[in-house]
Design a protein around this motif. Structure first.
Motif, mmCIF file in Angstrom:
data_model
loop_
_atom_site.group_PDB
_atom_site.id
_atom_site.type_symbol
_atom_site.label_atom_id
_atom_site.label_comp_id
_atom_site.label_asym_id
_atom_site.label_seq_id
_atom_site.Cartn_x
_atom_site.Cartn_y
_atom_site.Cartn_z
ATOM 1 N N GLU A 1 -8.000 6.251 -1.651
ATOM 2 C CA GLU A 1 -7.885 8.087 -2.204
ATOM 3 C C GLU A 1 -6.947 7.947 -3.010
ATOM 4 O O GLU A 1 -6.139 7.765 -3.578
ATOM 5 N N ARG B 1 -3.287 1.690 -3.134
ATOM 6 C CA ARG B 1 -4.220 1.990 -2.878
ATOM 7 C C ARG B 1 -4.472 3.732 -2.187
ATOM 8 O O ARG B 1 -6.020 4.586 -2.247
ATOM 9 N N ARG B 2 -3.352 4.566 -1.920
ATOM 10 C CA ARG B 2 -3.449 5.621 -2.207
ATOM 11 C C ARG B 2 -2.672 6.211 -2.844
ATOM 12 O O ARG B 2 -1.177 6.012 -3.342
ATOM 13 N N LEU C 1 -8.795 2.023 -4.812
ATOM 14 C CA LEU C 1 -8.054 3.391 -4.514
ATOM 15 C C LEU C 1 -8.964 3.375 -2.934
ATOM 16 O O LEU C 1 -10.225 3.297 -3.312
ATOM 17 N N SER D 1 -0.874 9.866 -5.357
ATOM 18 C CA SER D 1 -1.305 11.588 -5.731
ATOM 19 C C SER D 1 -0.427 11.978 -6.990
ATOM 20 O O SER D 1 1.011 11.274 -7.282
ATOM 21 N N SER E 1 1.020 -1.181 0.334
ATOM 22 C CA SER E 1 -0.168 0.407 0.218
ATOM 23 C C SER E 1 0.713 1.018 -0.193
ATOM 24 O O SER E 1 2.045 1.420 1.009
ATOM 25 N N CYS F 1 1.648 5.305 -1.171
ATOM 26 C CA CYS F 1 0.716 6.666 -2.094
ATOM 27 C C CYS F 1 2.271 7.194 -2.701
ATOM 28 O O CYS F 1 3.880 7.705 -2.671
#
Length: 610
Positions: free
Chosen positions: A61, A36-37, A59, A39, A10, A12
């Protein structure tokens, strides 16, 4: 770094500088990588790359704010909705700064899918988009919607919010230029939002496209109204709203014991005396440094408020005598958030001037000074012809202290830096030397600056020439005379002059009779530190080695050569500069000096250092 992301189930992923259509493709294999996250904020990602790389993941976020490369809000929503798992799993979505552009999607054969298809959404940010009333109605049918940001959008009516009145806990509605509701209608909607704890109904008071009177009146009536309206409110932001009385504000605060934040910047009431008695209440305003700094923290993305806060900060820091690194960090952050705003950079530069005057910069963390310098260089690049910005940067001796201290390491590792930036670094260091020399102080800062200049010019003819262009020779001649009993200063000064003497095309700049006679006196004095005598001899040897370049009296050159022959016990750091001095055509004194230097370099090498 990529290996780290590959190994994590997981992650970002937010790498503005390397994330693009090619690199994002690494996430296409959703069986091996459980993303999962994500940006992709401010990254160049196309709709096709987004669909193939991110949409297959379950996802939780996604931040796709300010993405460039053709991706629209419609592309994001339709792509996410194509994944049955994502429709229920996605909880947070930010599309700030994107065009929703449903029409373009439909024109290209796509199927229009509303936000309501993402049934798991709890937090949705659609600030600075073309969101309209119809889309808001669709959004408000989301069963778990808790936080909604519709700032700077095309919303004209809030009535749709009543659909989610039992779940909505946070509403951010800053600067809604097209809002077309009377104060009574707005208050009616607010009074039914029973679960709302955070309300941002602030406005850009600097804008000229609307007078905001209905919004101002709504804010006034909300403060003066019954505490039964928004009874759970713990955070209210009405910055930029006018016509607010201190009495109404006091009544509002006293009737809501759970209130922890009030946004009052540019309202005219942030200086109310009773606010200072509310120890658990944070306030944005202009009454004191705490309020201003709170504004800089909370309004980082809002240029209108950053400008106001920085203006007040400048006034508050004019006579500051205490280092404030946390405040300087906020100023730099504001500049980074608004790279194209001349207004922000002009007043921010003035704040930097105040916060780094005299010895304040010396107490700042070197990493903070480094980021400050980097940002100010970007400012000069962005606004190269703005005299007020450039004047502010060059006028502060204290700023140059910080500038020189942190910029030196950058230029040491990036010798090919642009001429303008390199000169600024040298100027900053020379400013430190001048400031310290004026009062005759000897401290770590002065020694740092002298060592830094020495290093910058070591085997760097271009930097050595820049040093001369910045009137460094004149200053160093004064320093030699002022610190005649300080060998730790003298040997650093002479070390740099020796760097210049090694460059044939710069030797003419050292042909100053008073300077050379002073250096010769250091060479002759047996009481002078050996390192000082060594560098004094090095300078004179290089200058005397080329009779065709000698422009002073021949008698002085003869004296120099005689004294060089009489010297010994000196050392150096590199063979290269001495090769020309060992040529058969060189005078005996020059050759002997070079041999001694090489011998002592070998025998004393472990003791060397600047």
């Amino acid at each position: 770094m990529l290996l780290f992301f590959l190994q994590c189930p997981s992650v970002c992923f937010s790498l503005q500088e390397i994330l693009n259509d090619t690199t994002v493709g690494i996430f296409r294999n959703c069986k091996e990588l459980r993303l999962r996250r994500a940006s992709i904020r401010s990254c160049p990602v196309s709709a096709e790359a987004f669909r193939l790389a991110l949409c297959p993941h379950r996802l939780l976020e996604l931040d796709a704010s300010w993405v460039f490369g053709g991706l629209t809000g419609a592309d994001v929503v339709s792509g996410l909705a194509s994944n049955a798992e994502c429709r229920s799993s996605l909880q947070r979505l930010s599309l700030s700064g994107l065009r929703l552009d449903w029409e373009s999607l439909e024109a290209n054969g796509g199927v229009r899918v509303g936000f309501s298809s993402l049934r798991g959404l709890r937090t949705l940010n659609l600030a600075n988009t073309d969101l309209n009333d119809a889309a808001l109605e669709d959004i408000c049918t989301l069963p778990h919607l808790e936080s909604l940001d519709i700032s700077c959008s095309a919303i004209s009516n809030f009535t749709a919010l009543l659909t989610c009145k039992n779940t909505l806990r946070s509403l951010i509605a800053h600067r809604l230029r097209q809002l077309d509701m009377s104060p009574a209608q707005l208050l009616s909607v607010f009074s039914h939002l029973h679960a709302l704890k955070h309300l941002d109904f602030s406005d850009d008071h600097l804008a000229v496209d609307s007078d905001g009177r209905d919004g101002d009146e709504t804010a006034r009536q909300l403060l003066e109204g019954s505490p039964q309206v928004l009874p759970l409110l713990v955070s209210l932001d009405i910055s930029g709203r006018k016509r607010i009385s201190e009495a109404a504000l006091r009544t509002f605060v006293e009737s809501r014991s759970g209130l922890v934040f009030l946004g009052l910047l540019a309202t005219g009431v942030s200086s109310c005396d009773f606010l200072s008695t509310q120890k658990n209440l944070k306030v944005t305003g202009e009454a004191d440094g705490n309020q201003v700094c709170e504004a800089l923290r909370r309004y980082r993305d809002r240029e209108c408020f950053i400008r106001v806060a920085l203006t007040h900060l400048y006034s508050l820091t004019i006579d500051t005598d205490k280092p404030q690194p946390d405040v300087l960090k906020l100023v730099v952050s504001g500049m980074q958030s608004h790279p194209t705003s001349l207004h922000v950079h002009l007043v921010a530069t003035a704040c930097v001037f105040n916060l780094t005057t005299q010895d304040l910069a010396e107490a700042m963390p070197i990493s903070l000074l480094s980021s400050t310098v980097t940002q100010l260089l970007h400012t000069m690049k962005k606004f190269p012809n703005h005299q007020q910005v450039r004047g502010m940067l060059s006028g502060s001796k204290g700023f140059h202290t910080g500038y020189g201290m942190c910029s030196t390491q950058h230029w040491l590792h990036h010798p090919g830096e642009e001429r303008g930036q390199r000169i600024l670094g040298i100027l900053g260091l020379l400013a430190i030397v001048q400031q310290k020399a004026m009062v005759g102080v000897v401290d770590s800062t002065l020694k740092f600056a002298l060592s830094a200049l020495w290093n910058l010019t070591d085997e760097m003819p271009v930097a050595a020439r820049n040093f001369i262009e910045c009137q460094g020779l004149e200053l160093y001649e004064e320093v030699l005379e002022s610190y005649c009993t300080e060998p730790s200063i003298q040997h650093k000064v002479l070390g740099l002059l020796n760097n210049i003497a090694e460059v044939e095309e710069l030797q003419a700049d050292l042909m100053e009779e008073d300077l050379l006679e002073h250096i010769l006196s250091l060479l002759q004095d047996p009481q002078v530190d050996v390192e000082v005598r060594y560098f004094a001899g090095g300078i004179l040897a290089h200058l005397a080695s080329r009779p065709e370049a000698w422009t002073l009296e021949d008698e002085l050159r003869s004296t120099v050569l005689k004294q060089l022959s009489a010297q010994f016990n000196i050392r150096c750091e590199s063979f290269r500069p001495f090769c020309p001095l060992l040529q058969p055509c060189q005078p005996t004194g020059v050759q002997l000096w070079a041999v001694w230097a090489i011998h002592l370099m070998i025998s004393n090498r472990p003791k060397q250092g600047k």
